[in-house]
Design an enzyme around this catalytic site. Structure first.
Site, PDB file in Angstrom:
ATOM      1  N   LYS A   1     -84.037 -80.800 106.300  1.00 32.24           N
ATOM      2  CA  LYS A   1     -83.280 -80.689 107.555  1.00 32.24           C
ATOM      3  C   LYS A   1     -82.610 -79.327 107.762  1.00 32.24           C
ATOM      4  O   LYS A   1     -81.491 -79.245 108.265  1.00 32.24           O
ATOM      5  CB  LYS A   1     -82.220 -81.798 107.628  1.00 32.24           C
TER       6      LYS A   1
ATOM      7  N   ASP B   1     -78.108 -91.983 103.135  1.00 35.12           N
ATOM      8  CA  ASP B   1     -77.680 -92.672 104.365  1.00 35.12           C
ATOM      9  C   ASP B   1     -78.479 -93.950 104.626  1.00 35.12           C
ATOM     10  O   ASP B   1     -77.967 -94.906 105.225  1.00 35.12           O
ATOM     11  CB  ASP B   1     -77.724 -91.739 105.595  1.00 35.12           C
TER      12      ASP B   1
END
Ligand code: BGC
Length: 491
Positions: free
Chosen positions: A166, A207
């Site tokens: 990311k 997450d």
């Protein structure tokens, strides 16, 4: 409107556009082939991650929460463009949970590339100031750290970063135990800013795990966590007998949450069937070309970029904006995933008109242009939703329960008006008849989930598990347990 082209010419051009963008259409037989390949990679990853693009990382989370976890917890959430510090109070069943107290801090582009120590000092500084503002200076506070990058776990609070994703590239973190980097930074910052809060980093989670746990806290049938946000990933509860690399300790419960890290799928060519020139052009401009190819087809950091590349191509073929490429679209990230979601959020094209005129700076937007851009957005987002459905279907088929609840979160799946629906209907097409899949939106999985896992870990004072290759025994991994997990975890 439509001043440049006559009706016939517009129709012919629109047909050409449809033909060109048809490359983004994925058929069920292609999706089923990818499902098969993905399932194979799951099996290889569960045996030996060095041989698979999908790492199938063990989380050491062995059970869903009992639902009776209570108390006050701190949580950190790092995984994208923002970083959050949170205080979460879990209460007994039937009571109203007080609102989560949280602060959001932007993660500047420079920080995403700065030396790891700088990143962790920043996080620790924000955390300690937050603790001071919440009057947490006295007492001991268990903290769950949601660190949403691929990590190899050696117990709940020892988590080594496998690779950055990311857009992060901070040197000095890959291969390191991020819980230790955080503890060291907290120590440094405690001296510097003179805040005394005792913070125990008791769990580092992904997450996806947080999302699954947070949903499972409310619905026991939830055994999958899905994120489609800046990046994408899923985790699920796997049976230990399916995890060939499980390093021993077959005590009950006979299961473990596996963080698939499916974003890396495709690195061995498995997605070549459906990757287009536009995917490749987008990929070459990322900080990690040829990596995370599945993620690059479905997640927020990339969808807008794919749209932009298609639009530029169409302009250059004289099929859009009268053959002129708007300056904004020449720039990387000149069309964002947020704009894609907004464009598709209203049927009349009025959002899209505003985006093109006010944000992209197109001088004369015709109805034809609007229809073309709309079509491209639809093609890119539909393909993404279908590709996510492939991953979910692989997991549902593996779990072999009649009903599987998937806890989900992430900006794309939450903000795009049709993503969830498209995904759900394609999952139905792809899974065996008779199986049922339900999607459950998570209530801040990254934050609340970290608190739930921290609560479980703190209550259990789980032994720290240390895994080491046993050279005498052909490298087979062996498990060592330490009762004082905090002491051991700092090694
Ligand atoms: C990371 C995963 C994470 C996902 C969603 C990916 O880039 O590798 O660990 O779960 O993004 O945030």
């Amino acid at each position: 409107m439509g001043s440049y082209l006559g009706k016939e010419e517009k129709d012919t051009n629109l047909d050409k556009v449809k033909e060109i963008t048809n490359k983004l259409t994925v058929k069920d037989d292609q999706l089923k082939q990818i499902m098969k390949d993905m399932n194979n990679e799951f099996n290889v990853g569960l045996k030996d991650e060095s041989l698979s693009s999908i790492k199938m990382l063990l989380t050491y989370v062995r059970d869903v929460p009992k639902g009776d976890e209570t108390g006050r917890y701190l949580a950190l959430d790092l995984g994208g463009t923002n970083f959050r510090t949170l205080m979460i109070t879990l209460v007994a069943d039937g009571q109203d949970e007080p609102p989560i107290v949280q602060e959001t801090h932007a993660v500047a582009q420079e920080l995403m590339r700065a030396p790891g120590e700088e990143l962790f000092d920043y996080i620790a500084g924000c955390l300690l100031k937050f603790a001071r503002d919440q009057n947490l200076e006295r007492g001991r506070y268990p903290l769950g750290f949601t660190f949403s990058f691929p990590c190899e776990q050696f117990g709940l609070s020892v988590s080594k970063l496998v690779r950055w994703t990311k857009g992060f590239t901070c040197p000095g973190v890959e291969g390191e135990n991020v819980a230790k980097l955080l503890r060291d930074a907290i120590r440094r910052k405690q001296q510097e800013i003179n805040v005394d809060a005792m913070v125990d980093v008791v769990a580092v989670i992904n997450d996806t795990t947080g999302t699954m746990m947070s949903c499972a806290h409310l619905n026991k049938d939830c055994c999958v966590g899905l994120i489609v946000g800046t990046g994408s990933n899923a985790c699920y509860m796997e049976q230990l007998d399916k995890i060939e690399k499980w390093p021993g300790n077959y005590s009950n419960p006979n299961q473990c949450v596996v963080n698939t890290e499916w974003g890396a799928f495709g690195e061995n060519g498995e997605l070549d069937l459906i990757r287009t020139e536009w995917d490749k052009q987008m990929d070459t401009q990322t900080v990690n070309p040829t990596k995370q190819l599945f993620e690059k087809m479905i997640s927020g950091l990339y969808l807008g970029e794919i749209v932009r590349h298609v639009l530029v191509d169409l302009c250059q073929q004289n099929l859009l904006f009268n053959g002129q490429v708007p300056a904004a679209l020449m720039q990387k990230n000149g069309f964002s995933t947020k704009q894609l979601s907004e464009a598709e959020s209203d049927e009349t094209n009025s959002n899209l008109r505003i985006i093109l005129i006010d944000e992209i700076g197109v001088g004369n937007v015709t109805d034809y242009d609007l229809n073309v851009v709309r079509l491209v957005c639809k093609q890119v987002s539909t393909r993404a939703a279908y590709v996510v459905a492939v991953g979910c279907s692989v997991i549902i088929e593996r779990i072999k329960r009649d009903k599987v609840v998937i806890g989900y979160d992430g900006s794309v799946v939450k903000k795009h008006p049709k993503f969830c629906g498209l995904m759900e209907s394609k999952i139905k097409d792809l899974i065996s008849p008779g199986r049922v899949c339900e999607l459950m939106l998570s209530n801040d999985g990254s934050g609340r989930g970290a608190a739930v896992v921290a609560a479980v870990a703190f209550r259990e004072k789980r032994p720290f598990i240390f895994v080491r290759s046993d050279k005498k025994n052909s490298g087979r991994k062996k498990v060592y347990e330490f009762t004082s997990y905090l002491k051991a975890a700092n090694k």
